[in-house]
Design a protein around this motif. Structure first.
Motif, PDB file in Angstrom:
ATOM      1  N   THR A  66      -2.245  -2.845   2.229  1.00 47.92           N
ATOM      2  CA  THR A  66      -2.670  -3.941   1.911  1.00 47.92           C
ATOM      3  C   THR A  66      -4.141  -4.180   1.816  1.00 47.92           C
ATOM      4  OG1 THR A  66      -0.683  -4.990   2.723  1.00 47.92           O
ATOM      5  CG2 THR A  66      -2.536  -6.519   2.306  1.00 47.92           C
ATOM      6  N   GLN A  67      -4.704  -3.598   2.872  1.00 44.67           N
ATOM      7  CA  GLN A  67      -6.601  -3.307   2.864  1.00 44.67           C
ATOM      8  C   GLN A  67      -6.841  -2.870   1.675  1.00 44.67           C
ATOM      9  OE1 GLN A  67      -6.775  -2.231   7.158  1.00 44.67           O
ATOM     10  NE2 GLN A  67      -7.936  -4.116   7.566  1.00 44.67           N
ATOM     11  N   LEU A  68      -6.106  -1.446   1.523  1.00 43.28           N
ATOM     12  CA  LEU A  68      -6.809  -1.027   0.417  1.00 43.28           C
ATOM     13  C   LEU A  68      -6.539  -1.605  -0.997  1.00 43.28           C
ATOM     14  CD1 LEU A  68      -5.291   2.642   1.409  1.00 43.28           C
ATOM     15  CD2 LEU A  68      -7.751   2.152   0.964  1.00 43.28           C
ATOM     16  N   GLY A  69      -5.472  -2.413  -1.027  1.00 38.90           N
ATOM     17  CA  GLY A  69      -5.072  -3.255  -2.177  1.00 38.90           C
ATOM     18  C   GLY A  69      -6.025  -4.171  -2.647  1.00 38.90           C
ATOM     19  N   ILE A  70      -6.707  -4.841  -1.381  1.00 37.98           N
ATOM     20  CA  ILE A  70      -7.776  -5.750  -1.543  1.00 37.98           C
ATOM     21  C   ILE A  70      -9.061  -5.264  -1.912  1.00 37.98           C
ATOM     22  CG2 ILE A  70      -8.985  -7.371  -0.136  1.00 37.98           C
ATOM     23  CD1 ILE A  70      -6.579  -7.979   1.682  1.00 37.98           C
ATOM     24  N   ILE A  71      -9.388  -4.194  -1.100  1.00 36.70           N
ATOM     25  CA  ILE A  71     -10.649  -3.454  -1.374  1.00 36.70           C
ATOM     26  C   ILE A  71     -10.537  -3.029  -3.090  1.00 36.70           C
ATOM     27  CG2 ILE A  71     -11.940  -1.400  -1.038  1.00 36.70           C
ATOM     28  CD1 ILE A  71     -10.902  -1.364   1.694  1.00 36.70           C
ATOM     29  N   GLY A  72      -9.468  -2.413  -3.569  1.00 32.55           N
ATOM     30  CA  GLY A  72      -9.298  -2.181  -4.712  1.00 32.55           C
ATOM     31  C   GLY A  72      -9.455  -3.197  -5.787  1.00 32.55           C
ATOM     32  N   SER A  73      -8.858  -4.320  -5.499  1.00 29.51           N
ATOM     33  CA  SER A  73      -8.958  -5.485  -6.556  1.00 29.51           C
ATOM     34  C   SER A  73     -10.347  -6.136  -6.723  1.00 29.51           C
ATOM     35  CB  SER A  73      -7.949  -6.536  -5.914  1.00 29.51           C
ATOM     36  OG  SER A  73      -8.405  -7.239  -4.894  1.00 29.51           O
ATOM     37  N   CYS A  74     -11.171  -5.763  -5.545  1.00 30.91           N
ATOM     38  CA  CYS A  74     -12.436  -6.655  -5.464  1.00 30.91           C
ATOM     39  C   CYS A  74     -13.258  -5.944  -6.837  1.00 30.91           C
ATOM     40  CB  CYS A  74     -13.242  -6.240  -4.339  1.00 30.91           C
ATOM     41  SG  CYS A  74     -12.702  -7.310  -3.037  1.00 30.91           S
ATOM     42  N   LEU A  75     -13.164  -4.668  -7.067  1.00 30.59           N
ATOM     43  CA  LEU A  75     -13.656  -3.905  -8.177  1.00 30.59           C
ATOM     44  C   LEU A  75     -13.318  -4.484  -9.384  1.00 30.59           C
ATOM     45  CD1 LEU A  75     -14.590  -0.370  -8.640  1.00 30.59           C
ATOM     46  CD2 LEU A  75     -13.499  -1.242 -10.351  1.00 30.59           C
ATOM     47  N   PHE A  76     -11.944  -4.730  -9.681  1.00 35.07           N
ATOM     48  CA  PHE A  76     -11.580  -4.988 -10.844  1.00 35.07           C
ATOM     49  C   PHE A  76     -11.887  -6.772 -11.173  1.00 35.07           C
ATOM     50  CE2 PHE A  76      -8.197  -1.829 -10.106  1.00 35.07           C
ATOM     51  CZ  PHE A  76      -8.748  -0.919 -11.161  1.00 35.07           C
ATOM     52  N   PHE A  77     -12.035  -7.547 -10.337  1.00 32.06           N
ATOM     53  CA  PHE A  77     -12.154  -8.869 -10.371  1.00 32.06           C
ATOM     54  C   PHE A  77     -13.836  -8.945 -10.874  1.00 32.06           C
ATOM     55  CE2 PHE A  77      -8.451 -10.087  -7.480  1.00 32.06           C
ATOM     56  CZ  PHE A  77      -7.638 -10.137  -8.304  1.00 32.06           C
ATOM     57  N   GLU A 406       3.148  -1.778   1.517  1.00 31.82           N
ATOM     58  CA  GLU A 406       3.100  -1.827   3.075  1.00 31.82           C
ATOM     59  C   GLU A 406       4.533  -2.691   3.679  1.00 31.82           C
ATOM     60  OE1 GLU A 406       0.187  -3.029   6.655  1.00 31.82           O
ATOM     61  OE2 GLU A 406      -0.234  -3.880   4.766  1.00 31.82           O
ATOM     62  N   GLY A 407       4.690  -3.584   2.738  1.00 31.08           N
ATOM     63  CA  GLY A 407       5.783  -4.546   3.098  1.00 31.08           C
ATOM     64  C   GLY A 407       7.206  -3.807   3.138  1.00 31.08           C
ATOM     65  N   GLN A 408       7.292  -2.721   2.551  1.00 30.22           N
ATOM     66  CA  GLN A 408       8.797  -1.996   2.386  1.00 30.22           C
ATOM     67  C   GLN A 408       8.560  -0.743   3.220  1.00 30.22           C
ATOM     68  OE1 GLN A 408      11.388  -3.328   1.101  1.00 30.22           O
ATOM     69  NE2 GLN A 408      10.218  -5.215   1.280  1.00 30.22           N
ATOM     70  N   LYS A 409       7.629  -0.630   4.134  1.00 24.65           N
ATOM     71  CA  LYS A 409       7.400   0.485   4.730  1.00 24.65           C
ATOM     72  C   LYS A 409       7.964   0.405   6.285  1.00 24.65           C
ATOM     73  CE  LYS A 409       3.375   1.326   6.972  1.00 24.65           C
ATOM     74  NZ  LYS A 409       1.919   1.848   7.052  1.00 24.65           N
ATOM     75  N   THR A 410       8.585   1.553   6.650  1.00 26.28           N
ATOM     76  CA  THR A 410       9.251   1.484   8.078  1.00 26.28           C
ATOM     77  C   THR A 410       8.589   2.922   8.791  1.00 26.28           C
ATOM     78  OG1 THR A 410      11.195   2.544   7.221  1.00 26.28           O
ATOM     79  CG2 THR A 410      11.310  -0.002   7.301  1.00 26.28           C
ATOM     80  N   ILE A 411       9.025   2.998  10.001  1.00 27.14           N
ATOM     81  CA  ILE A 411       8.605   3.817  10.923  1.00 27.14           C
ATOM     82  C   ILE A 411       9.819   4.801  11.149  1.00 27.14           C
ATOM     83  CG2 ILE A 411       7.212   4.902  12.689  1.00 27.14           C
ATOM     84  CD1 ILE A 411       5.531   3.406  10.641  1.00 27.14           C
ATOM     85  N   ASP A 412       9.876   6.200  10.950  1.00 31.21           N
ATOM     86  CA  ASP A 412      10.880   6.872  11.558  1.00 31.21           C
ATOM     87  C   ASP A 412      11.049   7.244  13.005  1.00 31.21           C
ATOM     88  OD1 ASP A 412      12.574   9.189  12.334  1.00 31.21           O
ATOM     89  OD2 ASP A 412      12.307  10.192  10.457  1.00 31.21           O
ATOM     90  N   PRO A 413      12.022   6.541  13.679  1.00 29.10           N
ATOM     91  CA  PRO A 413      11.706   6.516  15.322  1.00 29.10           C
ATOM     92  C   PRO A 413      11.713   7.811  15.775  1.00 29.10           C
ATOM     93  CG  PRO A 413      13.955   5.777  14.421  1.00 29.10           C
ATOM     94  CD  PRO A 413      13.121   6.029  13.275  1.00 29.10           C
ATOM     95  N   ALA A 414      12.350   8.762  15.242  1.00 30.22           N
ATOM     96  CA  ALA A 414      12.334  10.128  15.600  1.00 30.22           C
ATOM     97  C   ALA A 414      11.108  10.980  15.502  1.00 30.22           C
ATOM     98  CB  ALA A 414      13.475  11.176  15.169  1.00 30.22           C
ATOM     99  N   THR A 415      10.565  10.746  14.404  1.00 29.43           N
ATOM    100  CA  THR A 415       9.120  11.509  14.030  1.00 29.43           C
ATOM    101  C   THR A 415       7.728  10.654  14.292  1.00 29.43           C
ATOM    102  OG1 THR A 415       9.482  11.264  11.643  1.00 29.43           O
ATOM    103  CG2 THR A 415      10.527  13.060  12.977  1.00 29.43           C
ATOM    104  N   GLY A 416       8.031   9.411  14.029  1.00 35.93           N
ATOM    105  CA  GLY A 416       6.928   8.639  13.957  1.00 35.93           C
ATOM    106  C   GLY A 416       6.329   8.480  12.512  1.00 35.93           C
TER     107      GLY A 416
END
Length: 451
Positions: A66-77, A406-416
């Motif tokens: 999400t932070q990368l998306g905000i950073i990237g959008s600043c350039l375009f706007f 980021e909203g659809q990201k999960t963490i694998d409990p076995a490997t992290g």
């Protein structure tokens, strides 16, 4: 201080002694054209560097998606606003110095960002980078206008338009190699170093105007505006009337929206394509960048051939090829996104189709169709409307993609390890391309209005 800056960027004064050497004129003009084209390609290296380092930055825990998306959008706007403002400035400036200054500043931004991990510094500087980036295209177009006649300008404009594809290809190859060998910091620093080399090239080989070297104006008097008296003032009322007609023309607003959705799909692949191939399909950074670079190389072919396609095969009509290549864009995204697993040649084929389609659509939806239907005295206004809408769309995609990923990201409990679900991203990218096609159909019968 302000007077010194103004004088520095003022259009070069005509030379005291005339130079009638036509061979030298052609050599200088070619050197100016090549340096401006390569210079603008290097602008793209300093713009797209962030796209290569996104996944390594996330993997290092520096920023979230999400932070990368905000950073990237600043350039375009910021770019959207800067492109119009710097367009007005470039008309009044020394094109060589204006173009070189923008490239120097965007290079410095990349160098600084390779040495910091602070979110707000990234956000502010990448937003400023959008303004510096917006100095490139106007200066190049002004240079083309000064050195080429109306008969030659279209051909050379087509070749120059391929510079962004060249820049994308350079980025996805060279910066990817640096990131693979030395990490994301050196990707940003490498882009800055390439930008400094481009800055030096512009100062050495590019020139401002033919008259500053003693050459005559290349535009024949008969090809100039109807009023050949250089002291005559243009009719402001006519320009105002024409520009108001652009703002009241629903077809131009439809084209602006069609271009905005096309830019969503274009920059979704450019900005997040490498990340997608790494996170979803298991490619390493170098292979993922190589696949995305294919679209940039093929985009050169599509951009250069776009005018020939519409003029020779479709009798000057842009509507039919815009529709066909829009459908090609949708098909390519379906192949790229909906076939699971690592299939190099299939993904490469998808990028061939995508690059060809986007290359043509950038010319047609990104300005040429709007200019075709706008009053002749308001071509700049039409390009401004389309340009602002396009880069607002580009900025919105960066924010939306960051949130969706980021909203659809999960963490694998076995490997992290991070596990991504790109279902909503797939819908967003393909949907944007499809909406662009539908909006193109709405302006099928639009005609020029010179009232």
């Amino acid at each position: 201080m302000i007077d010194r800056i103004t004088d520095f960027y003022r259009i070069s004064a005509p030379a005291e002694r005339p130079d009638t050497d036509r061979d030298r004129f052609r050599r200088v003009r070619l050197a100016t054209f090549i340096s401006a084209t390569l210079g603008y390609a290097i602008y793209y290296v300093c713009r797209l560097s962030m796209n290569i380092v996104r996944k390594p930055i996330v993997d290092d825990g520096v920023f979230s998606e999400t932070q990368l998306g905000i950073i990237g959008s600043c350039l375009f706007f910021v770019y959207a606003a800067g492109k119009m403002a710097n367009g007005f400035l470039a008309d009044r400036c020394n094109a060589r110095r204006f173009l070189a200054t923008g490239l120097l500043l965007t290079a410095v931004v990349n160098l600084v960002l390779g040495m910091t991990e602070m979110f707000w510094i990234f956000t502010i500087l990448w937003g400023l980078n959008g303004w510096f980036q917006s100095m490139g295209a106007p200066a190049c177009v002004v240079s083309l206008n000064r050195w080429y006649t109306s008969k030659d300008r279209g051909t050379y404009y087509g070749f120059w338009s391929a510079s962004h594809n060249l820049g994308e290809a350079i980025t996805f190859i060279t910066i990817a190699l640096l990131v693979s060998w030395a990490g994301w910091r050196y990707g940003m620093i490498g882009a800055g170093a390439i930008g400094l080399c481009g800055f030096a090239m512009l100062l050495i080989f590019m020139r401002d105007t033919p008259q500053s070297l003693g050459f005559p104006d290349p535009e024949p008097p008969t090809a100039k505006t109807p009023t050949e008296n250089a002291t005559a003032k243009p009719d402001t009322a006519d320009f105002n009337r024409a520009q108001k007609a652009v703002l009241r023309n629903p077809a131009i607003w439809c084209l602006a929206l069609a271009s905005a959705f096309m830019y969503i799909s274009r920059y979704a692949v450019n900005s997040w394509g490498v990340f997608y191939l790494e996170a979803q399909k298991g490619y390493d950074t170098l292979d993922a960048s190589l696949i995305i670079s294919i679209s940039s190389v093929c985009g050169i072919v599509g951009t250069v051939a776009s005018g020939l396609i519409s003029d020779r095969l479709f009798g000057g009509s842009r509507n039919v090829p815009a529709l066909l290549f829009g459908l090609m864009n949708v098909t390519a995204l379906c192949l790229f996104l909906l076939v699971p697993g690592e299939h190099f040649w299939l993904d490469a084929t998808a990028m061939v189709l995508f690059g060809l389609g986007i290359g043509v659509l950038i010319c047609f939806l990104g300005g040429l169709m709007a200019v075709d239907i706008a009053p002749r005295a308001a071509a700049g206004a039409a390009l401004g409307v389309v340009g602002i809408a396009s880069y607002i769309g580009a900025g919105l995609q960066d924010v939306m993609n960051g949130i969706l990923i980021e909203g659809q990201k999960t963490i694998d409990p076995a490997t992290g390890a991070d596990i991504y679900d790109f279902t909503y991203v797939n819908i967003f990218w393909i949907g944007a391309a499809a909406v662009s096609v539908l909006l193109t159909l709405l302006v099928w019968n639009a005609r020029r209005n010179d009232n």
